[in-house]
Design a protein around this motif. Structure first.
Motif, PDB file in Angstrom:
ATOM      1  N   THR A   1     -14.738  61.141  78.597  1.00  0.00           N
ATOM      2  CA  THR A   1     -14.396  60.974  80.007  1.00  0.00           C
ATOM      3  C   THR A   1     -13.055  60.256  80.127  1.00  0.00           C
ATOM      4  O   THR A   1     -12.660  59.495  79.233  1.00  0.00           O
ATOM      5  CB  THR A   1     -15.468  60.156  80.749  1.00  0.00           C
TER       6      THR A   1
ATOM      7  N   LYS B   1     -18.891  68.098  84.584  1.00  0.00           N
ATOM      8  CA  LYS B   1     -17.591  67.625  84.117  1.00  0.00           C
ATOM      9  C   LYS B   1     -16.537  68.689  84.330  1.00  0.00           C
ATOM     10  O   LYS B   1     -16.667  69.812  83.855  1.00  0.00           O
ATOM     11  CB  LYS B   1     -17.643  67.254  82.631  1.00  0.00           C
TER      12      LYS B   1
ATOM     13  N   ALA C   1     -12.975  65.189  84.704  1.00  0.00           N
ATOM     14  CA  ALA C   1     -13.597  63.958  84.173  1.00  0.00           C
ATOM     15  C   ALA C   1     -12.847  62.711  84.602  1.00  0.00           C
ATOM     16  O   ALA C   1     -12.790  61.727  83.870  1.00  0.00           O
ATOM     17  CB  ALA C   1     -13.721  64.015  82.650  1.00  0.00           C
TER      18      ALA C   1
END
Length: 617
Positions: free
Chosen positions: A113, A156, A159
């Motif tokens: 992320t 996602k 992200a």
């Protein structure tokens, strides 16, 4: 944000707790974890629903995961821990950490992320399985699978979620990277409309990123579409939170340009929403976050491309605290009279060293016209050498607008403005802004935002506003982002504040205060690369204290839903306003009664645990 990086070349690097945990909930829970309608008891609170975790009854078998993958155009796979290589050697770990400075590597890595976590809030976790979807039908199948098996679902794209909404331990990830088609339309007509004159538009799949959209629309197509400022931001998530870009003072919020969306809802149905059909979903999809569905395609209105885009940079240092207050007050007046209009955007920074840091965007002006705008301010500063000095002289960069996101042009003429994706298997022509490096792989100490109403710029209130901003800067430096507020925009643009679900103050805000900080490229659980939590908590307290000083003069400041505090006690009304949130919550109960799309600060998340696994009565 600090840009310090730990020197770990001589440390012993061992992989700690960053692996795939499957911690079970404490408390007396019924054994059939897949049942969503039953009621359990945990302490004094009734648990009316809970998601299933790996190893618990109801978790899909390997055969069921395989069957899902075989039914899709995309693929389904177990998600690897991106730090697994740290078990091998210190050099391998250093190589991995270096990659984490690249936002496109993060997007290409399903277990990564953009932010690595937030102190005492969340830590980036790896999903158990991921579906790499390629079309709306794939998304629909994945959503139905998650609903059928009562899985914790996350999505996602880019992200970029500061609040950790695109990841969760023990979850099923819908990864939209391959959902990236971009299609230009000379004559677009929304579905279900009658008598609407065709217009120019662009349809963008939800997993695309803005650097690709701008390349197709602006660089090659010589048109303009309002999108995100950061090149690596994902389209779907950005649009669902309203979205601002460098030129929003002229073209409005990104979501304000949407004319139609295709979404996958919690029951797996694929719907098209616009002003003519599914109007309530169309409204909610343009600023309420990802709580109502997954955007698989958004169609946005195109605009004629301005002749120029540009940048104005200037640093002025005051020689005393009193002079700094006078400087801030004069700049605010100058901004109100000369810059609060569609030509100017981006931000100005205030810090405890009595420096005013100006970094503003320009649209539609020549370099000579831009210089003329700034000359009175520079003359005022230069006429007071005992009070001020120009630490960095005015720097203007004005180029043809179609070159603004032109990789080859920037590489040749403005190489210091960008960082390239130079991986051998990287994204050709991809780059991110040099100024965005301070955001990539950050462990957040604190993040606060709040809108400043244009009435604070009234002459009789300017002095109080200046003193307040200076007082806050003594506690923690911050920025005012002028493009994240619609005051000074054309009337049709400012009205977007009434038309989409955001805090209504945005219509009358001249800018958004952002106070944020953290530590770069540290990862909780990765030994030798752990964040300094004590320092983070100290910084967090300073960020909160500084924001409280500003809120004293701006009690209606609210907060931007994608750039607000994880710990905000009034996040619902801060982000959307009381009336908007009441309507959104009603729609949430209608379209997603089981809370399949659930994450921190999502509409309806007040009924769920922070990890999104337990719904309490």
């Amino acid at each position: 944000m600090p840009q310090d990086k730990l020197d770990t070349s001589k440390r012993q690097l061992l992989l700690g707790s960053a692996g795939l945990g499957a911690a079970a909930l404490s408390g007396a829970l019924a054994p059939n974890a897949s049942a969503t309608a039953a009621t359990y008891q945990q302490g004094n609170q009734a648990i009316v629903a809970r998601r299933v975790r790996p190893g618990e009854p109801g978790w899909p078998s390997e055969a069921q995961w395989q069957a899902l993958g075989e039914s899709m155009q995309g693929k389904v796979f177990k998600v690897a821990d991106p730090f697994a290589g740290c078990e091998q050697s210190a050099q391998a770990c250093n190589d991995i950490l270096k990659q984490f400075e690249n936002p496109f590597f993060i997007q290409d890595t399903p277990g990564a992320t953009q932010s690595s976590g937030w102190v005492d809030a969340w830590t980036s976790k790896v999903s158990q399985y991921a579906a790499e979807v390629q079309n709306a039908e794939d998304v629909s199948k994945a959503v139905k699978f998650a609903k059928q098996h009562n899985l914790r679902l996350v999505v996602k794209g880019g992200a970029h979620s500061y609040l950790g909404q695109s990841n969760a331990a023990d979850s099923f990830l819908i990864w939209t990277k391959r959902l990236d088609k971009i299609e230009m339309h000379d004559k677009f007509v929304p579905q279900g409309s009658q008598g609407v004159k065709p217009f120019e538009a662009v349809s963008v799949a939800g997993g695309a990123i803005w650097v690709d959209v701008y390349d197709k629309v602006v660089v090659k197509g010589r048109r303009y579409v309002q999108g995100g400022g950061c090149t690596s931001v994902g389209v779907g998530g950005h649009l669902q939170t309203g979205g601002f870009g460098s030129f929003s003072k002229r073209f409005g919020m990104s979501a304000g340009g949407i004319v139609e969306v295709e979404m996958v809802l919690a029951d797996g149905s694929i719907v098209v929403a616009n002003e003519h059909q599914n109007q309530d979903l169309f409204w909610a999809s343009r600023g309420a976050g990802a709580a109502f569905g997954i955007i698989t395609r958004a169609t946005l209105k195109l605009h004629p491309l301005p002749e120029t885009f540009g940048f104005a940079g200037l640093r002025v240092k005051a020689k005393s605290d009193g002079a700094y207050t006078a400087l801030v007050e004069h700049f605010l007046r100058f901004y109100r009279d000369a810059l609060m209009n569609p030509h100017w955007g981006e931000h100005v920074g205030f810090n405890g060293e009595n420096v005013l840091e100006i970094a503003m965007s320009i649209q539609g002006l020549s370099e000579a016209e831009a210089a003329k705008v700034w000359q009175p301010f520079i003359d005022w500063v230069s006429a007071r050498p005992t009070e001020f000095e120009i630490a960095s002289p005015l720097r203007l960069v004005v180029i043809p607008a179609y070159h603004w996101w032109d990789y080859e042009y920037r590489k040749k003429h403005l190489p210091k403005s960008i960082i390239e994706d130079t991986r051998p298997n990287g994204k050709a022509g991809a780059f991110w802004w040099s100024g965005s490096a301070r955001e990539v792989s950050i462990y957040i100490a604190g993040y606060e935002s709040g809108w400043l109403h244009e009435r604070l710029l009234q002459e009789e209130r300017l002095s109080a506003l200046a003193m307040t901003l200076v007082a806050a800067s003594r506690v923690r430096g911050f920025e005012i982002h002028f493009n994240k507020g619609l005051a000074g925009s054309p009337p049709e643009v400012a009205r977007q504040g009434q038309q989409i679900p955001m805090n209504p103050v945005v219509e009358h805000a001249f800018g958004l205060v952002i106070i944020a900080g953290g530590e770069l490229n540290v990862h909780e659980g990765l030994r030798g690369h752990e964040p300094n939590k004590a320092a983070a908590r100290t910084e967090s307290a300073r960020i909160t204290e500084a924001m409280n000083i500003i809120r004293a003069i701006a009690p209606d400041a609210g907060g931007y839903c994608s750039e607000m505090s994880y710990f905000s006690p009034n996040w619902q009304t801060d982000a959307w306003g009381q009336a908007n949130y009441a309507r959104l919550l009603k729609l949430k109960h209608q379209y997603d009664p089981d809370g399949l799309f659930m994450a921190h600060h999502y509409v309806g998340s007040e009924d769920w645990s922070h990890d999104g696994f337990v719904k309490r009565g």
